[in-house]
Scaffold this motif. Sequence first.
Motif, PDB file in Angstrom:
ATOM      1  N   ASN A   1     -33.482  23.162 -29.165  1.00  0.00           N
ATOM      2  CA  ASN A   1     -32.240  23.477 -29.873  1.00  0.00           C
ATOM      3  C   ASN A   1     -31.028  23.270 -28.969  1.00  0.00           C
ATOM      4  O   ASN A   1     -29.974  22.783 -29.412  1.00  0.00           O
ATOM      5  CB  ASN A   1     -32.273  24.921 -30.379  1.00  0.00           C
ATOM      6  N   MET A   2     -31.166  23.644 -27.703  1.00  0.00           N
ATOM      7  CA  MET A   2     -30.066  23.464 -26.759  1.00  0.00           C
ATOM      8  C   MET A   2     -29.668  22.001 -26.644  1.00  0.00           C
ATOM      9  O   MET A   2     -28.481  21.648 -26.745  1.00  0.00           O
ATOM     10  CB  MET A   2     -30.468  23.989 -25.376  1.00  0.00           C
ATOM     11  N   PHE A   3     -30.647  21.135 -26.444  1.00  0.00           N
ATOM     12  CA  PHE A   3     -30.332  19.714 -26.317  1.00  0.00           C
ATOM     13  C   PHE A   3     -29.747  19.169 -27.622  1.00  0.00           C
ATOM     14  O   PHE A   3     -28.841  18.329 -27.597  1.00  0.00           O
ATOM     15  CB  PHE A   3     -31.577  18.921 -25.908  1.00  0.00           C
ATOM     16  N   GLN A   4     -30.233  19.648 -28.745  1.00  0.00           N
ATOM     17  CA  GLN A   4     -29.674  19.192 -30.014  1.00  0.00           C
ATOM     18  C   GLN A   4     -28.210  19.615 -30.137  1.00  0.00           C
ATOM     19  O   GLN A   4     -27.369  18.836 -30.616  1.00  0.00           O
ATOM     20  CB  GLN A   4     -30.485  19.741 -31.188  1.00  0.00           C
ATOM     21  N   PHE A   5     -27.898  20.835 -29.729  1.00  0.00           N
ATOM     22  CA  PHE A   5     -26.509  21.296 -29.761  1.00  0.00           C
ATOM     23  C   PHE A   5     -25.629  20.394 -28.890  1.00  0.00           C
ATOM     24  O   PHE A   5     -24.554  19.956 -29.307  1.00  0.00           O
ATOM     25  CB  PHE A   5     -26.434  22.744 -29.289  1.00  0.00           C
ATOM     26  N   LYS A   6     -26.095  20.106 -27.684  1.00  0.00           N
ATOM     27  CA  LYS A   6     -25.313  19.256 -26.781  1.00  0.00           C
ATOM     28  C   LYS A   6     -25.177  17.843 -27.341  1.00  0.00           C
ATOM     29  O   LYS A   6     -24.125  17.203 -27.193  1.00  0.00           O
ATOM     30  CB  LYS A   6     -25.972  19.220 -25.402  1.00  0.00           C
ATOM     31  N   ARG A   7     -26.209  17.358 -27.983  1.00  0.00           N
ATOM     32  CA  ARG A   7     -26.175  16.015 -28.574  1.00  0.00           C
ATOM     33  C   ARG A   7     -25.225  15.972 -29.771  1.00  0.00           C
ATOM     34  O   ARG A   7     -24.364  15.091 -29.863  1.00  0.00           O
ATOM     35  CB  ARG A   7     -27.587  15.626 -29.027  1.00  0.00           C
ATOM     36  N   ASP A   8     -25.360  16.936 -30.667  1.00  0.00           N
ATOM     37  CA  ASP A   8     -24.598  16.901 -31.916  1.00  0.00           C
ATOM     38  C   ASP A   8     -23.126  17.239 -31.719  1.00  0.00           C
ATOM     39  O   ASP A   8     -22.284  16.841 -32.532  1.00  0.00           O
ATOM     40  CB  ASP A   8     -25.218  17.859 -32.935  1.00  0.00           C
ATOM     41  N   PHE A   9     -22.826  17.971 -30.654  1.00  0.00           N
ATOM     42  CA  PHE A   9     -21.444  18.377 -30.400  1.00  0.00           C
ATOM     43  C   PHE A   9     -20.987  17.853 -29.037  1.00  0.00           C
ATOM     44  O   PHE A   9     -20.328  18.547 -28.277  1.00  0.00           O
ATOM     45  CB  PHE A   9     -21.326  19.900 -30.492  1.00  0.00           C
ATOM     46  N   GLU A  10     -21.337  16.596 -28.777  1.00  0.00           N
ATOM     47  CA  GLU A  10     -21.057  15.975 -27.477  1.00  0.00           C
ATOM     48  C   GLU A  10     -19.577  16.038 -27.112  1.00  0.00           C
ATOM     49  O   GLU A  10     -19.226  16.373 -25.972  1.00  0.00           O
ATOM     50  CB  GLU A  10     -21.513  14.508 -27.486  1.00  0.00           C
ATOM     51  N   ASP A  11     -18.695  15.710 -28.041  1.00  0.00           N
ATOM     52  CA  ASP A  11     -17.264  15.674 -27.727  1.00  0.00           C
ATOM     53  C   ASP A  11     -16.771  17.032 -27.255  1.00  0.00           C
ATOM     54  O   ASP A  11     -16.060  17.137 -26.245  1.00  0.00           O
ATOM     55  CB  ASP A  11     -16.450  15.217 -28.937  1.00  0.00           C
ATOM     56  N   TYR A  12     -17.149  18.079 -27.985  1.00  0.00           N
ATOM     57  CA  TYR A  12     -16.737  19.418 -27.567  1.00  0.00           C
ATOM     58  C   TYR A  12     -17.368  19.772 -26.221  1.00  0.00           C
ATOM     59  O   TYR A  12     -16.683  20.221 -25.293  1.00  0.00           O
ATOM     60  CB  TYR A  12     -17.122  20.505 -28.591  1.00  0.00           C
ATOM     61  N   PHE A  13     -18.698  19.594 -26.114  1.00  0.00           N
ATOM     62  CA  PHE A  13     -19.429  20.112 -24.956  1.00  0.00           C
ATOM     63  C   PHE A  13     -18.971  19.434 -23.672  1.00  0.00           C
ATOM     64  O   PHE A  13     -18.766  20.098 -22.651  1.00  0.00           O
ATOM     65  CB  PHE A  13     -20.937  19.931 -25.165  1.00  0.00           C
TER      66      PHE A  13
END
Length: 316
Positions: free
Chosen positions: A271-283
């Motif tokens: 889930n962590m990697f998915q969050f970083k992937r899906d919200f790359e611009d923010y992260f």
Amino acid sequence: MTERRVIAVCGATGAQGGGLVRAIVNDARGGFAARAITRDPGSAKARELAAMGAEVVAADIDDPASLEHALAGAYGAYFVTFFWAHFSPEREMAEARNMAHAARAAGIRHAIWSTLEDTRRWVPLSDDRMPTLMGKYKVPHFDAKGESDAIFRDSGVPTTFLLTSFYWDNLIHFGMGPKRGADGRLAFTLPMGDKKLPGIAAEDIGKCAYGVFRQGGEYLGRTVGVAGEHLTGAQMATELGKALGEEVRYDAITPEVFRGLGFPGAEDLGNMFQFKRDFEDYFCGARDLAVARSLNPALQTFADWLATNKDRIPLD
């Protein structure tokens, strides 16, 4: 000679805290002294810090009274929790509460809380793009820290909120480095697709935190994110190949596959990697490389880190 201001460091024998202690004691003219807080002052790592010139004090972050005693007289304090020791978000939040309350009681004038995003602000529990874990989290080891930010704000302790990044040291210690397949070739596996992953040498987190303390009031009440580089999985594989002297291919599996790998914490990390992937611009945007370098001019790139650590990465 002006008396040096004491920075009390929780988790002083760990990756982040140890880096901060070393940054302080290695800067003889910086005006700060390091107080290393640890449950076991007799451990080899604690003795090593003492030999470098740090004051070593016994305390347990699960024991508020001992923690308050350890913080007494300190100017600043660095607070970090380690979710992977117990896999309990509730315990992590209880530890954050203990630290914030002890800091208030001790009159800490500058606290740094090592935190991460509460991913539920981006992916609510009702959002089925990723599974809900433990009944009320998307990324438990992120969400508990992010939720705990309010504890520090409500405590009234002057606090800087430090957003950290993926440790490149995970390639050594947590089995996340390249693995040799049945065909004899090395493959580096991440569920990030073609998105960039902010990463950092764990030692540099402590050095950046020291930079925050040196800046004084500039970062009080603010959130600051640090990273050494933002790299795609393919770029990391290329750098690994250069350092190791053989090709490393990038295996971009899906978060669903990663969650199913079966090791403890696989669902959380998937889930962590998915969050970083899906919200790359923010992260990535929250972890400004120029800011990190201003805090720590010796900030390492991934290639820098590999030059020193490549032989420590297990490949089997």
